[in-house]
Write a protein that holds these residues in place. Sequence first.
Motif, PDB file in Angstrom:
ATOM      1  N   ARG A 229       0.687  -1.259   0.093  1.00  0.00           N
ATOM      2  CA  ARG A 229      -0.193   0.003  -0.301  1.00  0.00           C
ATOM      3  C   ARG A 229       0.992   1.170  -0.093  1.00  0.00           C
ATOM      4  O   ARG A 229       0.609   2.215  -0.674  1.00  0.00           O
ATOM      5  CB  ARG A 229      -0.892  -0.075   1.201  1.00  0.00           C
ATOM      6  CG  ARG A 229      -1.934   1.196   1.460  1.00  0.00           C
ATOM      7  CD  ARG A 229      -2.574   1.411   0.201  1.00  0.00           C
ATOM      8  NE  ARG A 229      -3.688   2.508   0.207  1.00  0.00           N
ATOM      9  CZ  ARG A 229      -4.507   2.725  -0.748  1.00  0.00           C
ATOM     10  NH1 ARG A 229      -4.355   2.189  -1.870  1.00  0.00           N
ATOM     11  NH2 ARG A 229      -5.301   3.657  -0.654  1.00  0.00           N
ATOM     12  N   PHE A 230       1.825   1.145   0.645  1.00  0.00           N
ATOM     13  CA  PHE A 230       2.877   2.494   0.777  1.00  0.00           C
ATOM     14  C   PHE A 230       3.577   2.631  -0.452  1.00  0.00           C
ATOM     15  O   PHE A 230       3.476   3.650  -0.901  1.00  0.00           O
ATOM     16  CB  PHE A 230       3.919   2.077   2.125  1.00  0.00           C
ATOM     17  CG  PHE A 230       4.856   3.164   2.044  1.00  0.00           C
ATOM     18  CD1 PHE A 230       4.378   4.255   2.971  1.00  0.00           C
ATOM     19  CD2 PHE A 230       6.013   3.185   1.764  1.00  0.00           C
ATOM     20  CE1 PHE A 230       5.373   5.273   3.195  1.00  0.00           C
ATOM     21  CE2 PHE A 230       7.146   4.230   1.800  1.00  0.00           C
ATOM     22  CZ  PHE A 230       6.640   5.269   2.557  1.00  0.00           C
ATOM     23  N   TYR A 231       3.994   1.692  -1.251  1.00  0.00           N
ATOM     24  CA  TYR A 231       4.443   1.737  -2.569  1.00  0.00           C
ATOM     25  C   TYR A 231       3.468   2.334  -3.437  1.00  0.00           C
ATOM     26  O   TYR A 231       3.942   3.131  -4.530  1.00  0.00           O
ATOM     27  CB  TYR A 231       4.991   0.529  -3.223  1.00  0.00           C
ATOM     28  CG  TYR A 231       6.425   0.399  -2.422  1.00  0.00           C
ATOM     29  CD1 TYR A 231       7.447   0.953  -3.001  1.00  0.00           C
ATOM     30  CD2 TYR A 231       6.798  -0.900  -1.704  1.00  0.00           C
ATOM     31  CE1 TYR A 231       8.821   0.723  -2.802  1.00  0.00           C
ATOM     32  CE2 TYR A 231       8.144  -1.013  -1.268  1.00  0.00           C
ATOM     33  CZ  TYR A 231       8.941  -0.291  -1.565  1.00  0.00           C
ATOM     34  OH  TYR A 231      10.328  -0.467  -1.169  1.00  0.00           O
ATOM     35  N   GLN A 232       2.277   1.795  -3.491  1.00  0.00           N
ATOM     36  CA  GLN A 232       1.171   2.185  -4.241  1.00  0.00           C
ATOM     37  C   GLN A 232       0.839   3.879  -4.363  1.00  0.00           C
ATOM     38  O   GLN A 232       0.565   4.355  -5.326  1.00  0.00           O
ATOM     39  CB  GLN A 232      -0.080   1.519  -4.121  1.00  0.00           C
ATOM     40  CG  GLN A 232      -0.061  -0.007  -4.724  1.00  0.00           C
ATOM     41  CD  GLN A 232      -1.332  -0.899  -4.144  1.00  0.00           C
ATOM     42  OE1 GLN A 232      -1.810  -0.670  -3.542  1.00  0.00           O
ATOM     43  NE2 GLN A 232      -1.460  -1.659  -5.276  1.00  0.00           N
ATOM     44  N   ILE A 233       0.864   4.285  -3.126  1.00  0.00           N
ATOM     45  CA  ILE A 233       0.613   5.558  -2.749  1.00  0.00           C
ATOM     46  C   ILE A 233       1.902   6.352  -3.489  1.00  0.00           C
ATOM     47  O   ILE A 233       1.622   7.523  -4.103  1.00  0.00           O
ATOM     48  CB  ILE A 233       0.525   5.904  -1.258  1.00  0.00           C
ATOM     49  CG1 ILE A 233      -0.856   5.138  -0.748  1.00  0.00           C
ATOM     50  CG2 ILE A 233       0.545   7.642  -1.024  1.00  0.00           C
ATOM     51  CD1 ILE A 233      -1.059   5.339   0.616  1.00  0.00           C
ATOM     52  N   ILE A 234       3.148   6.085  -3.077  1.00  0.00           N
ATOM     53  CA  ILE A 234       4.024   6.795  -3.563  1.00  0.00           C
ATOM     54  C   ILE A 234       4.267   6.802  -5.140  1.00  0.00           C
ATOM     55  O   ILE A 234       4.441   7.799  -5.855  1.00  0.00           O
ATOM     56  CB  ILE A 234       5.424   6.140  -3.091  1.00  0.00           C
ATOM     57  CG1 ILE A 234       5.651   6.466  -1.537  1.00  0.00           C
ATOM     58  CG2 ILE A 234       6.712   6.588  -3.836  1.00  0.00           C
ATOM     59  CD1 ILE A 234       6.858   5.833  -1.034  1.00  0.00           C
ATOM     60  N   GLY A 235       3.819   5.523  -5.618  1.00  0.00           N
ATOM     61  CA  GLY A 235       3.945   5.394  -7.236  1.00  0.00           C
ATOM     62  C   GLY A 235       2.983   6.197  -7.906  1.00  0.00           C
ATOM     63  O   GLY A 235       3.176   7.027  -8.876  1.00  0.00           O
ATOM     64  N   THR A 236       1.670   6.207  -7.312  1.00  0.00           N
ATOM     65  CA  THR A 236       0.876   7.220  -7.900  1.00  0.00           C
ATOM     66  C   THR A 236       1.070   8.766  -7.810  1.00  0.00           C
ATOM     67  O   THR A 236       0.976   9.558  -8.686  1.00  0.00           O
ATOM     68  CB  THR A 236      -0.449   6.928  -7.123  1.00  0.00           C
ATOM     69  OG1 THR A 236      -1.005   5.545  -7.234  1.00  0.00           O
ATOM     70  CG2 THR A 236      -1.510   8.089  -7.935  1.00  0.00           C
ATOM     71  N   GLY A 237       1.708   9.171  -6.631  1.00  0.00           N
ATOM     72  CA  GLY A 237       2.354  10.369  -6.345  1.00  0.00           C
ATOM     73  C   GLY A 237       3.621  10.834  -7.588  1.00  0.00           C
ATOM     74  O   GLY A 237       3.453  11.986  -8.247  1.00  0.00           O
TER      75      GLY A 237
END
Length: 250
Positions: A229-237
Amino acid sequence: MDDTVWASMAPWQIAAIGMCFVWSGFVRSGLGFGGAALTLPLLLIVRNDPLLFLPAICWQLLFFSLLTVATRLSTVNWRHLGQLTLLLAVPFAAGLVGLLNLSATVLSVFVYGMTLFYGSLYAMNRTVTSNNRFMDALCIVGGGYVSGVSLIGAPLIVAYSTARLPVEQLRDTLFVMWVVLVIGKLATFSVAGVDLQWQLSAVTLPLTGLGHWLGLKVHRHLVSGDRRRFYQIIGTGLCTVSILGLWSVL
């Protein structure tokens, strides 16, 4: 540090640069990599001048990497570190040549393009994996060259090392690897007459320190928990920032 550069900036730009350095410390200590890869694109949106920010990022990466591993050298895999250094030497040197000869616009497009690639993978819950000889070569050559150009080759180098190191050795071994690469880059800047921006690094050091402290706390949870989940948020940003950056440059 050229005072005219900073005098020409609006207050919001200076504040944004400060927040970017907080973020760089947080990412670097939290994930063990990405302080430059996940921060430089943000800085370039504020001001499109890679050589203004890269030396300061180098100084801070050097300081905080040494600070992090100073008491954890027993967890560094020195054999892997030596092999990795030899493998990265030639592509890293080629990247340094590119850094000193490419225009600011080309460098910015390169940074945003690589960051968009990383961000897309993270957003789709995918990562670069090094599980065959072709991917090994791609990670070494690509990671070394990209690190030489802009210090954002960490995700590729991490992919190569993840397949070869236990998780408890990965972060600290790579921190020492970043030290080696940064020393090489700073030496190249010095020989080429590039402003080393040590004043900018010193002024923003407390901000990066705050981020570093917060990142250490997050790292404990990431090691024992689910990073997806942490990586998905960073990736979207990162995708958003990269698209905006490419639009502004092109």
